[in-house]
Design a protein around this motif. Structure first.
Motif, PDB file in Angstrom:
ATOM      1  N   UNK A 213      37.610  17.449  61.688  1.00 15.71           N
ATOM      2  CA  UNK A 213      36.819  16.477  60.949  1.00 15.71           C
ATOM      3  C   UNK A 213      35.328  16.841  60.979  1.00 15.71           C
ATOM      4  N   UNK A 214      34.705  16.818  59.821  1.00 12.26           N
ATOM      5  CA  UNK A 214      33.304  17.253  59.743  1.00 12.26           C
ATOM      6  C   UNK A 214      32.341  16.266  60.404  1.00 12.26           C
ATOM      7  N   UNK A 215      32.704  14.965  60.441  1.00 12.69           N
ATOM      8  CA  UNK A 215      31.826  14.006  61.134  1.00 12.69           C
ATOM      9  C   UNK A 215      31.814  14.286  62.634  1.00 12.69           C
ATOM     10  N   UNK A 216      32.987  14.640  63.152  1.00 10.30           N
ATOM     11  CA  UNK A 216      33.056  15.007  64.574  1.00 10.30           C
ATOM     12  C   UNK A 216      32.272  16.305  64.793  1.00 10.30           C
TER      13      UNK A 216
ATOM     14  N   UNK B   2      32.370   9.502  71.436  1.00 14.68           N
ATOM     15  CA  UNK B   2      32.643  10.266  70.215  1.00 14.68           C
ATOM     16  C   UNK B   2      33.168   9.275  69.171  1.00 14.68           C
ATOM     17  N   UNK B   3      32.600   9.331  67.985  1.00 15.61           N
ATOM     18  CA  UNK B   3      33.056   8.432  66.923  1.00 15.61           C
ATOM     19  C   UNK B   3      34.000   9.208  66.019  1.00 15.61           C
ATOM     20  N   UNK B   4      35.264   8.850  66.103  1.00 12.07           N
ATOM     21  CA  UNK B   4      36.284   9.609  65.370  1.00 12.07           C
ATOM     22  C   UNK B   4      36.718   8.828  64.135  1.00 12.07           C
TER      23      UNK B   4
ATOM     24  N   UNK C  55      42.342   4.421  56.067  1.00 14.12           N
ATOM     25  CA  UNK C  55      41.901   3.356  56.983  1.00 14.12           C
ATOM     26  C   UNK C  55      40.388   3.449  57.115  1.00 14.12           C
ATOM     27  N   UNK C  56      39.724   2.337  56.837  1.00 11.69           N
ATOM     28  CA  UNK C  56      38.258   2.313  56.919  1.00 11.69           C
ATOM     29  C   UNK C  56      37.777   2.572  58.339  1.00 11.69           C
ATOM     30  N   UNK C  57      36.524   2.993  58.471  1.00 11.74           N
ATOM     31  CA  UNK C  57      35.835   3.006  59.767  1.00 11.74           C
ATOM     32  C   UNK C  57      36.240   4.123  60.704  1.00 11.74           C
ATOM     33  N   UNK C  58      35.745   3.973  61.933  1.00 12.68           N
ATOM     34  CA  UNK C  58      36.044   5.010  62.928  1.00 12.68           C
ATOM     35  C   UNK C  58      36.335   4.363  64.273  1.00 12.68           C
ATOM     36  N   UNK C  59      36.897   5.127  65.173  1.00 17.08           N
ATOM     37  CA  UNK C  59      37.207   4.638  66.512  1.00 17.08           C
ATOM     38  C   UNK C  59      36.270   5.332  67.495  1.00 17.08           C
ATOM     39  N   UNK C  60      35.675   4.533  68.398  1.00 11.59           N
ATOM     40  CA  UNK C  60      34.766   5.137  69.376  1.00 11.59           C
ATOM     41  C   UNK C  60      35.526   5.443  70.658  1.00 11.59           C
ATOM     42  N   UNK C  61      35.451   6.698  71.065  1.00  4.77           N
ATOM     43  CA  UNK C  61      36.167   7.117  72.268  1.00  4.77           C
ATOM     44  C   UNK C  61      35.156   7.441  73.366  1.00  4.77           C
ATOM     45  N   UNK C  62      35.494   7.049  74.610  1.00  8.17           N
ATOM     46  CA  UNK C  62      34.637   7.433  75.739  1.00  8.17           C
ATOM     47  C   UNK C  62      34.997   8.858  76.126  1.00  8.17           C
TER      48      UNK C  62
ATOM     49  N   UNK D  15      35.189  19.403  73.381  1.00  5.17           N
ATOM     50  CA  UNK D  15      35.522  19.008  72.008  1.00  5.17           C
ATOM     51  C   UNK D  15      35.435  20.289  71.186  1.00  5.17           C
ATOM     52  N   UNK D  16      36.557  20.668  70.609  1.00  6.18           N
ATOM     53  CA  UNK D  16      36.636  21.950  69.913  1.00  6.18           C
ATOM     54  C   UNK D  16      36.786  21.684  68.411  1.00  6.18           C
ATOM     55  N   UNK D  17      35.844  22.209  67.641  1.00  5.48           N
ATOM     56  CA  UNK D  17      35.955  22.022  66.183  1.00  5.48           C
ATOM     57  C   UNK D  17      36.869  23.126  65.658  1.00  5.48           C
ATOM     58  N   UNK D  18      37.971  22.693  65.056  1.00  3.51           N
ATOM     59  CA  UNK D  18      38.953  23.633  64.526  1.00  3.51           C
ATOM     60  C   UNK D  18      38.552  23.934  63.072  1.00  3.51           C
ATOM     61  N   UNK D  19      37.869  25.068  62.894  1.00  2.45           N
ATOM     62  CA  UNK D  19      37.329  25.388  61.566  1.00  2.45           C
ATOM     63  C   UNK D  19      38.431  25.694  60.553  1.00  2.45           C
ATOM     64  N   UNK D  20      39.578  26.166  61.042  1.00  6.16           N
ATOM     65  CA  UNK D  20      40.705  26.387  60.119  1.00  6.16           C
ATOM     66  C   UNK D  20      41.191  25.023  59.642  1.00  6.16           C
ATOM     67  N   UNK D  21      41.323  24.100  60.608  1.00  5.06           N
ATOM     68  CA  UNK D  21      41.752  22.740  60.276  1.00  5.06           C
ATOM     69  C   UNK D  21      40.820  22.088  59.262  1.00  5.06           C
ATOM     70  N   UNK D  22      39.497  22.281  59.453  1.00  4.50           N
ATOM     71  CA  UNK D  22      38.532  21.695  58.511  1.00  4.50           C
ATOM     72  C   UNK D  22      38.796  22.230  57.108  1.00  4.50           C
TER      73      UNK D  22
END
Ligand code: HEM
Length: 546
Positions: free
Chosen positions: A136-139, A415-417, A423-430, A437-444
């Protein structure tokens, strides 16, 4: 004096042994020394200790596993024995119980759908840290964007990366080989590096990249064409890395041939006495010609020797050169070509074959609407070559070479996921300190949230997207996006525009194979430091001029 019992034995005496009896084994106490060692009882004790240790280990793993699940807020994802980027997860083959480093590629079409969102977790129950993987690009913006207030950094020192994390360790060690640098730095150090490095990436550099890419294209295609004609036409043992040397060894055959070809008009049309004048260019051409002749002479001699010593019934090489020499050897003496004539023919074949195979600067495709003239494109025409740019963007989207962006929380944070699509909005995780936190560029790049039919190659999806736009995210986004983006794009557009001008590119299909099946077959990930694909069977067909 009986010798004292060794310590390890004494340790295993049971109280039964000390009382000269062993109820368990029915030993008769009479005659059995107090010091008799009850081996079976001792084994039992070792077994007890091992069992106890195993129980402690399992309990500690269970507790650690629970902590890992808490660290990733029980977000759905892999519950597997090993961390994908560590030993042994990295070394074992990628399979359903061991995702390994390849999972982001192998399961790119399915995995996020399976877990219900584009951010998932990995909680290994045997070894390795808990981590999030996100497409996810926001993450990505929160962890990898390099914002001032971020709580995430690239994992600190290579030496501080746990030893189970072999791949990560190796990557960081490699990119730190020459000391701290822009890619590995964080915070103020990164800002300082970027301030100094930034200005180096300017229009002058891109001008140079453009020019050198075009030059290299011609050198490359010349060498390529020479290699093919030399191997197939003449059975010459040319090697890409170590080209053969001509004559006395001072010049490569490739360099000699290049000089002779480039200056053949001088040699053919100038009178001999002019050719012998002491001008630099004439000297070089003469020298190259002599070296090439000496090389060819040597080749003819070798062929003749091979033919004479040919074992009866054994075929000689099927290349055109050997067959030419063989045919000449079979001729009656009066019809035989002498060596110089033979070389003349061979050289002409080599020359003609090479010139017609090599990519001529003058070759021009009628299809190109931009390069409508008999010349190379200039950097000023870059914007008009947008179709080439879009083809490159789309290829890079499908195989993003920077395939993982690994970050670690250096403090407890959140982290706001974004919630799943629909589904609107995001979930905040502690997120506790130390969690990755690994950004999976293939996934993106394969995320249907951003691209419709992501599995399809559609350059048209980039129409109208500017070179600076964050819609194209394979170079990352935000202040820490790739500094070399324009460098890479300039190089790609220059190279592809002349390649596609001169050649048609056709996939080589297996019998009955469709384009989609071909794509699935050849797109096999080749992961070293970056992501690439293995060999892709294609055919380059030279375009003819209209
Ligand atoms: C197709 C080619 C390329 C791709 C896909 C690519 C991709 C990326 C990505 C995804 C990042 C972010 C890595 C991270 O944050 O962990 C990055 C950073 C970087 N890239 Fe590239 N890159 C390419 C070519 C280049 C070239 C040719 C250069 C230099 C000439 C270059 C220099 C850099 C630098 C210096 C950074 C670090 C920027 C920073 O942290 O401020 N890249 N690249």
């Amino acid at each position: 004096m009986p010798s004292p019992e060794p310590k390890w034995r004494q340790k295993y005496w049971t109280s039964d042994c000390l009382q000269n009896t062993c109820r368990q084994h029915g030993l008769n106490p009479s005659g059995v020394s107090k010091r008799t060692f009850c081996a079976d009882a001792a084994e039992l004790s070792v077994g007890h200790i091992l069992t106890a240790l195993s129980v402690v280990f399992v309990i500690s793993r269970i507790m650690a596993y629970r902590r890992k699940l808490q660290a990733v807020s029980n977000v759905p994802g892999f519950r597997v024995p090993f961390y994908p980027l560590g030993v042994p997860g990295f070394l074992l083959p990628s399979t359903w119980w061991n995702p390994a480093i390849h999972w982001t590629w192998n399961w790119r079409h399915t995995v996020y759908k399976q877990y219900g969102n584009d951010t998932i977790s990995v909680a290994p129950f045997v070894i390795g840290p808990a981590s999030f993987y996100s497409a996810n690009l926001d993450v990505a913006r929160q962890v990898a964007g390099g914002e001032h207030k971020t709580s995430f950094v690239k994992p600190k020192k290579a030496t501080s990366v746990p030893t189970y994390s072999i791949s990560l360790d190796a990557r960081l060690t490699l990119i730190r080989l020459w000391g701290m640098n822009l890619v590995t730095a964080d915070g103020n150090t990164w800002r300082n590096h970027r301030r100094i490095m930034g200005p180096a990436f300017n229009p002058k550099l891109y001008e140079l990249v453009w020019k050198q890419t075009l030059n290299t294209y011609y050198v490359l295609t010349f060498k390529f064409a020479l290699l093919i004609i030399a191997k197939c036409g003449f059975g010459l043992s040319f090697n890409w890395d170590q080209p053969p040397r001509a004559g006395d060894g001072t010049m490569t055959v490739q360099a000699a041939l290049r000089t002779v070809i480039d200056n053949h008009l001088l040699m053919n049309f100038l009178p001999k006495w002019i050719q012998n004048l002491p001008f630099k260019k004439l000297n070089e051409t003469r020298e190259a010609n002599d070296q090439l002749m000496a090389f060819m002479q040597d080749q003819v001699e070798q062929r003749k020797a091979d033919i004479r010593s040919k074992v009866l019934g054994k075929e000689t090489a099927a290349d055109a050169f050997t067959m030419l020499v063989e045919a000449n050897e079979d001729e009656a003496t009066k019809h035989k070509l002498d060596d110089v004539e033979l070389i003349g023919n061979v050289f002409n074949l080599l020359f003609a074959g090479h010139v017609s195979t090599k990519v001529s600067k003058k070759t021009f495709t009628s299809r190109s609407s931009v390069l409508g003239h008999d010349r190379d494109p200039t950097l000023e025409e870059y914007n008009k070559l947008d179709k080439v740019l879009y083809a490159f963007y789309e290829a890079l989207r499908m195989v993003p070479s920077g395939f993982l962006m690994i970050r670690e929380a250096f403090e407890d944070t959140a982290l706001h996921v974004p919630n799943p699509v629909g589904q609107e909005g995001s979930t905040t995780l502690a997120v506790p300190k130390g969690t990755q936190v690994i950004v999976d560029m293939i996934g993106v790049q394969y995320n249907p949230r951003y691209f419709d039919e992501p599995e399809k190659y559609k350059p048209s999806r980039w129409y109208g997207v500017s070179n600076e736009s964050e819609a194209f995210s394979a170079f990352s986004i935000g202040p820490r996006a790739c500094l070399g983006r324009k460098f890479a794009v300039t190089e790609a557009v220059a190279f592809l525009s002349v390649l596609l001008r001169d050649y048609k590119v056709k996939p080589i299909y297996l019998p009955g194979e469709t384009k989609e099946q071909w794509q699935e077959r050849v797109l096999v990930a080749n992961i070293v430091l970056t992501l690439g694909v293995s060999n892709v069977p294609i055919q380059l067909i030279r375009r003819t001029r209209a």
